[in-house]
Scaffold this motif. Structure first.
Motif, PDB file in Angstrom:
ATOM      1  N   CYS A  15      42.104 151.470  77.614  1.00 49.81           N
ATOM      2  CA  CYS A  15      43.027 151.158  78.711  1.00 49.81           C
ATOM      3  C   CYS A  15      43.789 149.862  78.437  1.00 49.81           C
ATOM      4  CB  CYS A  15      42.259 151.069  80.030  1.00 49.81           C
ATOM      5  SG  CYS A  15      41.666 152.661  80.655  1.00 49.81           S
ATOM      6  N   ILE A  16      43.142 148.891  77.802  1.00 51.37           N
ATOM      7  CA  ILE A  16      43.853 147.665  77.419  1.00 51.37           C
ATOM      8  C   ILE A  16      44.926 147.986  76.388  1.00 51.37           C
ATOM      9  CG2 ILE A  16      43.614 145.389  76.354  1.00 51.37           C
ATOM     10  CD1 ILE A  16      40.803 145.239  77.515  1.00 51.37           C
ATOM     11  N   HIS A  17      44.596 148.870  75.442  1.00 51.08           N
ATOM     12  CA  HIS A  17      45.583 149.318  74.460  1.00 51.08           C
ATOM     13  C   HIS A  17      46.799 149.934  75.158  1.00 51.08           C
ATOM     14  CE1 HIS A  17      44.263 148.923  70.256  1.00 51.08           C
ATOM     15  NE2 HIS A  17      43.043 148.871  70.752  1.00 51.08           N
ATOM     16  N   ILE A  18      46.532 150.774  76.155  1.00 48.43           N
ATOM     17  CA  ILE A  18      47.622 151.418  76.890  1.00 48.43           C
ATOM     18  C   ILE A  18      48.539 150.371  77.505  1.00 48.43           C
ATOM     19  CG2 ILE A  18      48.157 152.767  78.958  1.00 48.43           C
ATOM     20  CD1 ILE A  18      45.706 154.447  78.417  1.00 48.43           C
TER      21      ILE A  18
ATOM     22  N   PHE B  61      45.295 142.139  93.213  1.00 44.96           N
ATOM     23  CA  PHE B  61      43.999 142.498  92.641  1.00 44.96           C
ATOM     24  C   PHE B  61      43.608 141.568  91.498  1.00 44.96           C
ATOM     25  CE2 PHE B  61      44.406 146.301  95.107  1.00 44.96           C
ATOM     26  CZ  PHE B  61      43.114 146.762  95.283  1.00 44.96           C
ATOM     27  N   LEU B  62      44.585 141.088  90.734  1.00 46.70           N
ATOM     28  CA  LEU B  62      44.274 140.121  89.684  1.00 46.70           C
ATOM     29  C   LEU B  62      43.704 138.840  90.273  1.00 46.70           C
ATOM     30  CD1 LEU B  62      47.248 140.399  87.157  1.00 46.70           C
ATOM     31  CD2 LEU B  62      44.834 140.796  86.669  1.00 46.70           C
ATOM     32  N   VAL B  63      44.339 138.367  91.324  1.00 44.62           N
ATOM     33  CA  VAL B  63      43.860 137.133  91.963  1.00 44.62           C
ATOM     34  C   VAL B  63      42.476 137.343  92.551  1.00 44.62           C
ATOM     35  CG1 VAL B  63      44.252 135.523  93.860  1.00 44.62           C
ATOM     36  CG2 VAL B  63      46.160 136.209  92.406  1.00 44.62           C
ATOM     37  N   LEU B  64      42.277 138.458  93.274  1.00 45.74           N
ATOM     38  CA  LEU B  64      40.969 138.733  93.873  1.00 45.74           C
ATOM     39  C   LEU B  64      39.896 138.903  92.811  1.00 45.74           C
ATOM     40  CD1 LEU B  64      41.934 141.261  96.708  1.00 45.74           C
ATOM     41  CD2 LEU B  64      41.326 138.847  96.958  1.00 45.74           C
ATOM     42  N   ASP B  65      40.239 139.624  91.746  1.00 44.12           N
ATOM     43  CA  ASP B  65      39.279 139.875  90.673  1.00 44.12           C
ATOM     44  C   ASP B  65      38.830 138.581  90.006  1.00 44.12           C
ATOM     45  OD1 ASP B  65      37.980 140.605  88.278  1.00 44.12           O
ATOM     46  OD2 ASP B  65      39.892 140.916  87.269  1.00 44.12           O
ATOM     47  N   LEU B  66      39.779 137.815  89.529  1.00 44.70           N
ATOM     48  CA  LEU B  66      39.426 136.631  88.745  1.00 44.70           C
ATOM     49  C   LEU B  66      38.876 135.512  89.614  1.00 44.70           C
ATOM     50  CD1 LEU B  66      42.392 136.748  86.227  1.00 44.70           C
ATOM     51  CD2 LEU B  66      40.004 137.340  85.830  1.00 44.70           C
TER      52      LEU B  66
ATOM     53  N   ALA C 261      31.251 143.459  83.686  1.00 44.59           N
ATOM     54  CA  ALA C 261      30.850 142.773  82.464  1.00 44.59           C
ATOM     55  C   ALA C 261      31.858 142.966  81.340  1.00 44.59           C
ATOM     56  CB  ALA C 261      29.465 143.268  82.024  1.00 44.59           C
ATOM     57  N   LEU C 262      32.361 144.190  81.180  1.00 46.25           N
ATOM     58  CA  LEU C 262      33.177 144.526  80.016  1.00 46.25           C
ATOM     59  C   LEU C 262      34.668 144.310  80.220  1.00 46.25           C
ATOM     60  CD1 LEU C 262      31.487 147.852  78.832  1.00 46.25           C
ATOM     61  CD2 LEU C 262      31.383 145.639  77.707  1.00 46.25           C
ATOM     62  N   GLU C 263      35.143 144.372  81.439  1.00 45.56           N
ATOM     63  CA  GLU C 263      36.577 144.415  81.663  1.00 45.56           C
ATOM     64  C   GLU C 263      37.203 143.032  81.563  1.00 45.56           C
ATOM     65  OE1 GLU C 263      39.531 145.761  81.268  1.00 45.56           O
ATOM     66  OE2 GLU C 263      38.534 147.455  82.192  1.00 45.56           O
ATOM     67  N   GLY C 264      38.041 142.842  80.554  1.00 46.62           N
ATOM     68  CA  GLY C 264      38.759 141.579  80.386  1.00 46.62           C
ATOM     69  C   GLY C 264      40.251 141.743  80.525  1.00 46.62           C
ATOM     70  N   ILE C 265      40.686 142.798  81.225  1.00 43.25           N
ATOM     71  CA  ILE C 265      42.114 143.095  81.296  1.00 43.25           C
ATOM     72  C   ILE C 265      42.881 142.045  82.090  1.00 43.25           C
ATOM     73  CG2 ILE C 265      42.154 144.495  83.414  1.00 43.25           C
ATOM     74  CD1 ILE C 265      43.887 146.512  81.747  1.00 43.25           C
TER      75      ILE C 265
ATOM     76  N   THR D 189      40.235 149.392  89.455  1.00 40.51           N
ATOM     77  CA  THR D 189      41.657 149.562  89.759  1.00 40.51           C
ATOM     78  C   THR D 189      42.532 149.001  88.654  1.00 40.51           C
ATOM     79  OG1 THR D 189      41.136 149.348  92.110  1.00 40.51           O
ATOM     80  CG2 THR D 189      43.438 149.140  91.483  1.00 40.51           C
ATOM     81  N   LEU D 190      42.294 147.752  88.296  1.00 40.96           N
ATOM     82  CA  LEU D 190      43.119 147.083  87.279  1.00 40.96           C
ATOM     83  C   LEU D 190      42.866 147.627  85.891  1.00 40.96           C
ATOM     84  CD1 LEU D 190      42.736 143.380  88.454  1.00 40.96           C
ATOM     85  CD2 LEU D 190      44.791 144.772  88.624  1.00 40.96           C
ATOM     86  N   GLY D 191      41.590 147.895  85.587  1.00 42.33           N
ATOM     87  CA  GLY D 191      41.233 148.239  84.220  1.00 42.33           C
ATOM     88  C   GLY D 191      41.427 149.691  83.858  1.00 42.33           C
ATOM     89  N   MET D 192      41.491 150.581  84.829  1.00 43.09           N
ATOM     90  CA  MET D 192      41.607 152.011  84.524  1.00 43.09           C
ATOM     91  C   MET D 192      42.789 152.676  85.215  1.00 43.09           C
ATOM     92  SD  MET D 192      37.618 153.177  84.527  1.00 43.09           S
ATOM     93  CE  MET D 192      36.444 152.332  83.462  1.00 43.09           C
ATOM     94  N   MET D 193      42.853 152.538  86.535  1.00 44.44           N
ATOM     95  CA  MET D 193      43.871 153.282  87.271  1.00 44.44           C
ATOM     96  C   MET D 193      45.287 152.797  86.967  1.00 44.44           C
ATOM     97  SD  MET D 193      42.178 154.096  91.003  1.00 44.44           S
ATOM     98  CE  MET D 193      41.119 152.685  91.268  1.00 44.44           C
ATOM     99  N   PHE D 194      45.514 151.507  87.027  1.00 40.76           N
ATOM    100  CA  PHE D 194      46.873 150.992  86.836  1.00 40.76           C
ATOM    101  C   PHE D 194      47.404 151.196  85.418  1.00 40.76           C
ATOM    102  CE2 PHE D 194      46.685 148.607  90.898  1.00 40.76           C
ATOM    103  CZ  PHE D 194      47.919 148.991  91.390  1.00 40.76           C
ATOM    104  N   PRO D 195      46.632 150.940  84.354  1.00 41.69           N
ATOM    105  CA  PRO D 195      47.164 151.242  83.018  1.00 41.69           C
ATOM    106  C   PRO D 195      47.539 152.707  82.859  1.00 41.69           C
ATOM    107  CG  PRO D 195      45.270 149.792  82.827  1.00 41.69           C
ATOM    108  CD  PRO D 195      45.346 150.217  84.271  1.00 41.69           C
ATOM    109  N   ALA D 196      46.741 153.614  83.438  1.00 40.27           N
ATOM    110  CA  ALA D 196      47.055 155.043  83.341  1.00 40.27           C
ATOM    111  C   ALA D 196      48.356 155.367  84.059  1.00 40.27           C
ATOM    112  CB  ALA D 196      45.903 155.870  83.921  1.00 40.27           C
ATOM    113  N   VAL D 197      48.524 154.816  85.257  1.00 42.11           N
ATOM    114  CA  VAL D 197      49.759 155.054  86.014  1.00 42.11           C
ATOM    115  C   VAL D 197      50.965 154.482  85.278  1.00 42.11           C
ATOM    116  CG1 VAL D 197      50.994 154.484  88.146  1.00 42.11           C
ATOM    117  CG2 VAL D 197      48.587 155.170  88.250  1.00 42.11           C
TER     118      VAL D 197
END
Length: 502
Positions: free
Chosen positions: A139-142, A190-195, A298-302, A443-451
């Protein structure tokens, strides 16, 4: 009229094209007479307002030109190379970027992986962690790939995460143009809330580990909230650093400390391991959402990826083979799977929110690990804080015509204080980790890159044979939705139980 005003206005005036009689007018492609990145961004995106109105997308974005009609031939011919037009005062090298990527991913999440395996089971947890790690990396690649495509189409040197979404929607099908500003707003939110949530979790990790060591030597039993509040002043001081380049030494130190800490932790958890048969291979289905939320967290660094890529001296080395991203994420996923597998195998049902809390508190080496990890996570806070601060400051700085430096420092201090107070109010870290992972990162790491990829590829190059790109992205979106719903439900349930116990 001043010279500066004329220059800005000239950037907003496209060269006109003539239309032959009897022919349909062709879309007008903006011809930039200004050359700076700020002029180009202002031209396309306009001034970002707080409210959304249901008007044409081009008007909302501050432009009357049909940007979606710009031809793709320039992109295909490679006539515009966005990397050559980036003007960075403090660019980061490939090594710097790899260090930041590792530090942004190798945070407190690795210490929570044994707890994730407790909720998934030994063998299911191992397979699912590797699979989710591969999905997150893909997803980061996308996202980065779409960023490069859109930079060429719009002839912009670089784009942030929210910029990628807005530009994709503006250049996408007619039906999605009006949602360009909404997409930008949601991603920034979502970026602000996430980080900011990650920052809160880091504070709890630091305070909890320090408390164990202090309690052992002083025989005191102060509430963990006191340790959280004590961290306020040191956190404020380190987060007054405003340049990503200057955070590299802190990331290096944190990487060394967490690497040594994880190494010593592995020594403890690989000693006197029980048989595999003593642990569940697959846990109860009811606990799976806790596993999903923890692993995603743990894994998502998007959240920091686009800032890292945009600050690189050689951004073309970020994705590819092997690429900075592939190298970094491979190291991260393998380490996370290893620590989670061995940690759960060692401690079983007694596994705690941070595996360091399972280490024998009376051992000096174990105490050293707790302090090393605490310092490493403390230093990581500043990298996680960089992106939300950048988003917030870009949207409010126009309100401060004078004393901008003082205003920025004031906002930094205020945001750090907010994270500390939230951490003090919610020190139960397990459900907190799951909630942030489920709500924000799925949301940020999977759904939005796909959209974003669906919108970007809509016209050219298309969805491929049998529409495989469409079906692949539908799977990613559904996967993220399931994680979002189930992870949120379970974490809220856990919070409710904790409040009842208190």
């Amino acid at each position: 009229m001043s010279k500066e005003t004329k220059n800005v206005e000239s950037c907003h005036q496209p060269k006109q094209t003539t239309v032959a009689a009897g022919k349909d007018p062709q879309p007008i492609r903006p011809q930039w007479t200004g050359s700076s990145k700020s002029e180009v961004n202002n031209y396309i995106f306009g001034n970002m307002k707080d409210s959304l109105s249901d008007v044409a997308a081009q008007t909302v974005a501050g432009s009357t030109l049909p940007l979606v009609g710009m031809p793709r031939e320039d992109e295909e011919a490679g006539s515009y190379n966005p990397f050559e037009h980036r003007k960075l005062t403090h660019p980061t090298s490939d090594v710097d970027t790899l260090v930041h990527l590792l530090k942004g991913s190798l945070g407190s999440g690795i210490l929570a992986m044994p707890l994730a395996f407790l909720h998934a089971g030994l063998w299911f947890g191992l397979g699912a962690t590797l699979a989710i790690g591969a999905i997150c990396t893909y997803c980061i690649h996308i996202l980065v790939k779409c960023s490069h495509i859109l930079c060429r189409r719009a002839q912009i040197p670089s784009l942030g995460f929210a910029d990628v979404a807005e530009t994709a929607f503006l250049a996408g099908p007619d039906g999605v143009k009006k949602y360009s500003r909404l997409g930008r707003f949601i991603i920034n939110l979502f970026l602000v809330l996430d980080l900011m949530g990650c920052c809160c979790i880091y504070i709890v990790f630091v305070a909890t580990n320090v408390k164990q060591v202090v309690d052992y030597y002083t025989h005191s039993h102060y509430d963990v909230r006191y340790y959280i509040l004590v961290s306020l002043i040191p956190l404020i001081l380190i987060n007054l650093i405003r340049k990503l380049k200057y955070l590299t030494p802190f990331s290096m130190i944190a990487n060394i400390l967490i690497g040594a800490g994880v190494g010593i932790t592995l020594y403890y958890i690989t000693t006197d391991l029980p048989a595999f048969s003593e642990r569940k291979g697959v846990a109860d289905v009811h606990h799976m959402p806790m596993f999903f939320g923890t692993v995603i967290f743990a894994l998502e660094g998007i959240g920091v990826v686009m800032s890292l890529e945009n600050n690189m001296k050689t951004p073309q080395n970020f994705i590819g083979c092997p690429g900075v991203l592939n190298i970094g994420m491979t190291v991260v996923v393998v380490l996370y799977a290893l620590v989670g597998f061995l940690g759960y195998l060692k401690y079983g049902e007694d596994t705690k929110g941070s595996v360091t809390l399972n280490l024998p508190v009376e051992d000096i080496l174990a105490q050293l690990v707790k302090i090393m990890i605490a310092v490493a996570i403390f230093l990581t806070y500043s990298l996680q804080f960089y992106v939300p601060m950048e988003i917030i400051w870009k949207n409010v700085q126009h309100n401060f015509n004078e004393h901008k430096n003082a205003a920025e420092y004031g906002i930094r201090i205020g945001l750090v204080a907010i994270t500390v107070f939230i951490a003090a109010a919610l020190p139960n870290i397990g459900p907190f980790v799951t909630l942030i992972g489920a709500v924000c990162l799925s949301t940020l790491g999977m759904m939005f890159p796909a959209v974003i990829e669906l919108v970007t590829f809509y016209e050219k190059p298309g969805y491929g044979r049998f529409n495989w790109i469409l079906w692949k992205n539908i799977f990613l979106i559904l996967f993220g939705v399931v994680g979002f719903i189930t992870g949120t439900y379970v974490s809220i349930e856990e919070f409710s139980q904790h409040l009842e116990e208190v």
